[in-house]
Motif scaffolding. Structure first.
Motif, short mmCIF file in Angstrom:
data_model
loop_
_atom_site.label_atom_id
_atom_site.label_comp_id
_atom_site.label_asym_id
_atom_site.label_seq_id
_atom_site.Cartn_x
_atom_site.Cartn_y
_atom_site.Cartn_z
N LYS A 103 1.75 35.03 -7.12
CA LYS A 103 0.76 34.92 -8.19
C LYS A 103 0.44 36.31 -8.71
O LYS A 103 0.56 37.30 -7.99
CB LYS A 103 -0.51 34.26 -7.66
N TRP A 104 -0.03 36.35 -9.94
CA TRP A 104 -0.49 37.59 -10.53
C TRP A 104 -1.79 38.00 -9.85
O TRP A 104 -2.53 37.15 -9.36
CB TRP A 104 -0.74 37.42 -12.03
N PRO A 105 -2.10 39.29 -9.80
CA PRO A 105 -3.35 39.73 -9.16
C PRO A 105 -4.59 39.09 -9.79
O PRO A 105 -5.57 38.82 -9.11
CB PRO A 105 -3.36 41.24 -9.37
N SER A 106 -4.52 38.81 -11.07
CA SER A 106 -5.68 38.19 -11.72
C SER A 106 -5.85 36.72 -11.30
O SER A 106 -6.91 36.15 -11.48
CB SER A 106 -5.54 38.28 -13.24
N GLU A 107 -4.80 36.11 -10.75
CA GLU A 107 -4.89 34.72 -10.31
C GLU A 107 -5.41 34.60 -8.87
O GLU A 107 -5.78 33.52 -8.45
CB GLU A 107 -3.51 34.06 -10.37
N LEU A 108 -5.42 35.70 -8.11
CA LEU A 108 -5.86 35.66 -6.73
C LEU A 108 -7.37 35.62 -6.64
O LEU A 108 -8.07 36.12 -7.52
CB LEU A 108 -5.34 36.89 -5.98
N PRO A 109 -7.92 35.02 -5.57
CA PRO A 109 -9.38 34.99 -5.43
C PRO A 109 -9.91 36.41 -5.17
O PRO A 109 -9.26 37.24 -4.54
CB PRO A 109 -9.61 34.09 -4.22
N VAL A 110 -11.11 36.66 -5.66
CA VAL A 110 -11.71 37.98 -5.53
C VAL A 110 -12.25 38.15 -4.12
O VAL A 110 -12.98 37.31 -3.61
CB VAL A 110 -12.86 38.15 -6.56
N THR A 111 -11.83 39.23 -3.46
CA THR A 111 -12.34 39.55 -2.12
C THR A 111 -13.09 40.86 -2.20
O THR A 111 -12.78 41.72 -3.02
CB THR A 111 -11.19 39.68 -1.11
N SER A 112 -14.05 41.03 -1.33
CA SER A 112 -14.85 42.25 -1.32
C SER A 112 -14.02 43.38 -0.75
O SER A 112 -13.49 43.30 0.35
CB SER A 112 -16.11 42.05 -0.48
N ARG A 113 -13.88 44.45 -1.51
CA ARG A 113 -13.11 45.60 -1.07
C ARG A 113 -14.02 46.80 -0.78
O ARG A 113 -13.55 47.91 -0.69
CB ARG A 113 -12.09 45.97 -2.14
N ALA A 114 -15.31 46.56 -0.64
CA ALA A 114 -16.25 47.66 -0.40
C ALA A 114 -16.13 48.18 1.03
O ALA A 114 -15.95 47.40 1.96
CB ALA A 114 -17.67 47.18 -0.67
N LEU A 115 -16.19 49.47 1.18
CA LEU A 115 -16.15 50.09 2.49
C LEU A 115 -17.52 50.01 3.15
O LEU A 115 -18.54 50.00 2.46
CB LEU A 115 -15.73 51.56 2.37
N PRO A 116 -17.56 49.97 4.47
CA PRO A 116 -18.87 49.96 5.13
C PRO A 116 -19.57 51.30 4.87
O PRO A 116 -18.91 52.33 4.70
CB PRO A 116 -18.53 49.79 6.62
#
Length: 181
Positions: free
Chosen positions: A63-76
């Motif tokens: 799938k294209w990146p825009s089709e993937l579900p959004v996951t939190s990529r924030a660092l602790p």
């Protein structure tokens, strides 16, 4: 003579402008006179088959990146830099941030610097208050460990802050008879 030349030049330039304008108008008239069927015949004659035909590929599962579900990529969140420091820079026996119940010893005023008189070229050595290290002892510290260690030794013995201990050390060294440690 000059006016005749200007007159000839203006006549020639006028003729050129008029002929250019007539040619331009004639080209426009030709376009209008052309029949639509002739223009379409020329177009169909020039038209060709498409350059490529797209392939019909099966679904491959990506799938294209825009089709993937959004996951939190924030660092602790990172700790404050001083929270991770484990060294004791001055190697003091008491913490700078001691509990409020610990009261530091009363601070003594450093001895006043005496004015040098012109009659007496060598100043008298500083007299240390009670509990203070002597000038000779301070000179041994400076020779053995250096100035910073001598200041720390004075601080440990008197409980003074760094600036006051450093000023006292400078005064003791300045008032030594030979002028150095």
């Amino acid at each position: 003579m000059l006016t005749v030349a200007y007159l000839c030049l203006s006549i020639v330039s006028g003729i050129l402008v008029i002929s250019f304008g007539l040619n331009l108008l004639d080209g426009m008239q030709r376009l209008k006179r052309e029949r639509p069927s002739e223009r379409e015949a020329v177009r169909t004659h020039v038209a060709a088959a498409p350059a490529f035909v797209p392939l019909d590929l099966p679904n491959h599962g990506m799938k294209w990146p825009s089709e993937l579900p959004v996951t939190s990529r924030a660092l602790p969140p990172l700790p404050w830099p001083s929270e991770t420091w484990t060294d004791n820079f001055f190697e003091r026996k008491t913490s700078v941030f001691a509990s409020p119940s610990v009261v530091p010893p009363p601070k003594e005023e450093p001895p006043k610097r005496q004015q040098k008189s012109k009659k007496d070229p060598a100043p008298a050595p500083a007299v240390a208050p009670s509990g203070m290290p002597e000038a000779d002892e301070i000179a041994v510290w400076v020779e053995k460990d250096g100035l910073a260690a001598a200041v720390e030794n004075i601080r440990d013995r008197t409980g003074w802050d760094f600036q006051r201990a450093a000023k006292y050390l400078a005064e003791v060294l300045r008032n030594r008879p030979n002028g150095s440690a």
